[in-house]
Design an enzyme around this catalytic site. Structure first.
Site, mmCIF file in Angstrom:
data_model
loop_
_atom_site.group_PDB
_atom_site.id
_atom_site.type_symbol
_atom_site.label_atom_id
_atom_site.label_comp_id
_atom_site.label_asym_id
_atom_site.label_seq_id
_atom_site.Cartn_x
_atom_site.Cartn_y
_atom_site.Cartn_z
ATOM 1 N N LEU A 121 44.164 54.131 42.300
ATOM 2 C CA LEU A 121 42.715 54.392 42.419
ATOM 3 C C LEU A 121 41.973 54.090 41.111
ATOM 4 O O LEU A 121 40.907 54.645 40.877
ATOM 5 C CB LEU A 121 42.452 55.827 42.894
ATOM 6 C CG LEU A 121 43.030 56.166 44.271
ATOM 7 C CD1 LEU A 121 42.751 57.623 44.638
ATOM 8 C CD2 LEU A 121 42.470 55.245 45.360
ATOM 9 N N PHE A 147 48.431 43.565 46.244
ATOM 10 C CA PHE A 147 47.025 43.264 45.940
ATOM 11 C C PHE A 147 46.589 43.814 44.589
ATOM 12 O O PHE A 147 45.494 43.508 44.128
ATOM 13 C CB PHE A 147 46.103 43.911 46.988
ATOM 14 C CG PHE A 147 46.261 43.376 48.372
ATOM 15 C CD1 PHE A 147 45.524 42.277 48.784
ATOM 16 C CD2 PHE A 147 47.136 43.964 49.276
ATOM 17 C CE1 PHE A 147 45.643 41.776 50.069
ATOM 18 C CE2 PHE A 147 47.271 43.469 50.563
ATOM 19 C CZ PHE A 147 46.524 42.383 50.962
ATOM 20 N N SER A 169 41.059 41.483 38.080
ATOM 21 C CA SER A 169 40.722 40.151 38.603
ATOM 22 C C SER A 169 39.398 39.588 38.085
ATOM 23 O O SER A 169 38.790 38.768 38.761
ATOM 24 C CB SER A 169 40.689 40.205 40.130
ATOM 25 O OG SER A 169 39.720 41.140 40.539
ATOM 26 N N ASN A 191 48.900 44.560 33.048
ATOM 27 C CA ASN A 191 48.745 45.056 34.429
ATOM 28 C C ASN A 191 49.183 44.032 35.477
ATOM 29 O O ASN A 191 49.760 44.395 36.500
ATOM 30 C CB ASN A 191 47.297 45.461 34.695
ATOM 31 C CG ASN A 191 46.908 46.693 33.888
ATOM 32 O OD1 ASN A 191 47.750 47.308 33.244
ATOM 33 N ND2 ASN A 191 45.641 47.051 33.911
ATOM 34 N N TYR A 206 43.269 35.556 33.199
ATOM 35 C CA TYR A 206 43.439 36.018 34.581
ATOM 36 C C TYR A 206 44.241 34.990 35.384
ATOM 37 O O TYR A 206 45.263 35.315 35.998
ATOM 38 C CB TYR A 206 42.066 36.276 35.227
ATOM 39 C CG TYR A 206 42.149 36.485 36.714
ATOM 40 C CD1 TYR A 206 42.959 37.476 37.258
ATOM 41 C CD2 TYR A 206 41.427 35.673 37.595
ATOM 42 C CE1 TYR A 206 43.054 37.662 38.628
ATOM 43 C CE2 TYR A 206 41.507 35.850 38.961
ATOM 44 C CZ TYR A 206 42.327 36.842 39.477
ATOM 45 O OH TYR A 206 42.416 37.014 40.831
ATOM 46 N N LYS A 233 48.292 35.208 36.900
ATOM 47 C CA LYS A 233 48.684 35.014 38.307
ATOM 48 C C LYS A 233 49.689 33.868 38.437
ATOM 49 O O LYS A 233 50.641 33.952 39.217
ATOM 50 C CB LYS A 233 47.434 34.732 39.146
ATOM 51 C CG LYS A 233 46.540 35.955 39.342
ATOM 52 C CD LYS A 233 47.216 36.967 40.249
ATOM 53 C CE LYS A 233 46.347 38.162 40.544
ATOM 54 N NZ LYS A 233 46.977 39.086 41.500
ATOM 55 N N HIS A 281 30.567 40.573 40.557
ATOM 56 C CA HIS A 281 30.589 39.418 41.455
ATOM 57 C C HIS A 281 29.202 39.043 41.947
ATOM 58 O O HIS A 281 28.335 39.902 42.134
ATOM 59 C CB HIS A 281 31.531 39.682 42.632
ATOM 60 C CG HIS A 281 32.967 39.721 42.208
ATOM 61 N ND1 HIS A 281 33.703 40.869 42.199
ATOM 62 C CD2 HIS A 281 33.771 38.753 41.721
ATOM 63 C CE1 HIS A 281 34.910 40.601 41.741
ATOM 64 N NE2 HIS A 281 34.977 39.329 41.438
HETATM 65 N N1 UDP Z 1 27.650 34.433 38.413
HETATM 66 C C1 UDP Z 1 26.354 34.421 37.928
HETATM 67 N N2 UDP Z 1 25.731 35.631 37.713
HETATM 68 C C2 UDP Z 1 26.341 36.823 37.982
HETATM 69 C C3 UDP Z 1 27.665 36.819 38.483
HETATM 70 C C4 UDP Z 1 28.294 35.597 38.697
HETATM 71 O O1 UDP Z 1 25.771 33.372 37.665
HETATM 72 O O2 UDP Z 1 25.718 37.874 37.748
HETATM 73 C C5 UDP Z 1 28.332 33.154 38.648
HETATM 74 C C6 UDP Z 1 29.651 32.993 37.888
HETATM 75 O O3 UDP Z 1 29.424 32.451 36.604
HETATM 76 C C7 UDP Z 1 30.426 32.047 38.809
HETATM 77 C C8 UDP Z 1 29.933 32.399 40.213
HETATM 78 O O4 UDP Z 1 28.691 33.097 40.017
HETATM 79 O O5 UDP Z 1 30.073 30.713 38.552
HETATM 80 C C9 UDP Z 1 30.878 33.299 40.966
HETATM 81 O O6 UDP Z 1 31.251 34.364 40.105
HETATM 82 P P1 UDP Z 1 32.003 35.652 40.599
HETATM 83 O O7 UDP Z 1 32.124 36.557 39.425
HETATM 84 O O8 UDP Z 1 31.347 36.178 41.824
HETATM 85 O O9 UDP Z 1 33.436 35.122 41.060
HETATM 86 P P2 UDP Z 1 34.573 34.274 40.282
HETATM 87 O O10 UDP Z 1 34.305 32.838 40.625
HETATM 88 O O11 UDP Z 1 34.481 34.586 38.835
HETATM 89 O O12 UDP Z 1 35.835 34.765 40.895
#
Ligand code: UDP
Length: 322
Positions: free
Chosen positions: A31, A71, A75, A90, A139, A143, A187
């Protein structure tokens, strides 16, 4: 019994929703980032650490486990650049502890959550599982290290495994009872939707000078329920002996830029976003788009939900959880 490590997290909890319909499910989660409320109540929940051998020993000696889905991981690309120790500890060291206890108890079927970040800066427009893997952040490297360890374990210990390389998971369960809920949220889609709900002042777009048509990063967004269904197919392939090892990409095969994602969120929600354009975020490649042809050919999986439906389901979830 299927053991789901990290089952209280975003993708794990959605996979459990599919899995509990047909299997007995045991969940191990500390958690640290997940939520117990997200775990379907038909599953048995154990709070514990996958890096703690004693916790694992108890579980593996108390239950007959047919397969493990793993999972649990950190990340976040940006965080991994700043704090690689956390990621190697981790994601690598703790996973090795899990694998060690699995081998000891002769549990030899494993589904591993991997990532498009294993590819690094793509040479191909559509990434296949044969594309070069040269990650550009800790990251992705953490993986890929486990993927390599799994290959060695297959040869040395006959561990059968499926690696699933997720592209950008998004969306929420159709019931809106679970969805994407990270603290802090980093995200793109949840950040945009939180802003459109008035929970954030604005959206920051990280970088406008990438080599893409509109200068912002392109990603392949995939609905979390589509991801969940791929896990069920992969599990069945392992349990029936149809597959001993496999690596599959999971994406929609369509790329959307950050600007396009914002526009689609505005269209779905009928609200206007306030945007600021800022520097690039460390560790981000310009474009990641999947070819998921291999898993279609071998297991019959194909993503069903496209971007507007993905955002709509996420919006329903976020509205419910203001
Ligand atoms: N991104 C952005 N502004 C935010 C969050 C993400 O411009 O506040 C961009 C980030 O640079 C990437 C895309 O959105 O190009 C997706 O990012 P996210 O963190 O959702 O997923 P990731 O691809 O890192 O797994």
């Amino acid at each position: 019994m299927i053991l789901i490590v990290g089952g209280a997290g975003y993708i794990g909890s959605h996979t459990i929703k599919e899995l509990v319909e047909k299997s007995e499910v045991l969940v191990l989660d500390n958690l640290s980032t997940g939520h117990q409320w997200a775990v379907d109540e038909r599953a048995i929940f154990v709070k514990g650490d996958l890096g703690n051998e004693e916790d694992l020993e108890k579980i593996f000696s108390s239950y007959t486990i047919d397969a493990v889905m793993h999972f649990a991981a950190n990340s976040l690309v940006g965080e991994s650049v700043i704090n690689p120790l956390k990621y190697y500890h981790n994601n690598v060291t703790e996973t090795l502890t899990l694998l060690k206890v699995m081998m000891k108890h002769n549990v030899k079927k494993f589904i591993f959550s991997s990532t498009a970040a294993t590819y690094g800066i793509p040479k191909d427009d559509f990434l296949t599982e044969l594309s070069l893997t040269k990650p550009i952040n800790p990251y992705g490297r953490s993986k890929l290290m486990i993927e390599q360890i799994l290959e060695d374990f297959f040869h040395a210990y006959d561990l059968h495994y499926v690696v699933l390389r997720y592209f950008n998971a998004a969306g929420a369960h159709e019931s809106s009872s679970i969805g994407e809920s990270h603290e802090p949220e980093t995200h793109l889609i949840p950040i945009i939707l939180q802003h459109l709900l008035g929970q954030r002042e604005k959206i920051s777009v990280f970088g406008t000078d990438y080599e893409t048509p509109d200068g912002t990063c392109i990603r392949d967004y995939i609905h979390v329920t589509d991801l969940a269904k791929a896990h069920i197919l992969a599990l069945n392939a392992l349990l029936t002996g149809r597959k001993q090892t496999a690596i599959y990409n999971l994406g929609n095969g369509t790329g959307y830029s950050v600007k396009e994602i914002i526009e689609t969120c505005e269209a779905v929600t009928e609200r206007q976003a306030k945007i600021e354009y800022v520097e690039r975020r460390a560790g981000d490649p310009a474009q990641l788009i999947a070819s998921s042809e291999k898993i279609f050919q071998e297991l019959g999986w194909k993503a069903q939900l496209k971007l507007p439906a993905i955002i709509e389901s996420a919006w329903n979830w976020h509205k419910r959880n203001v």
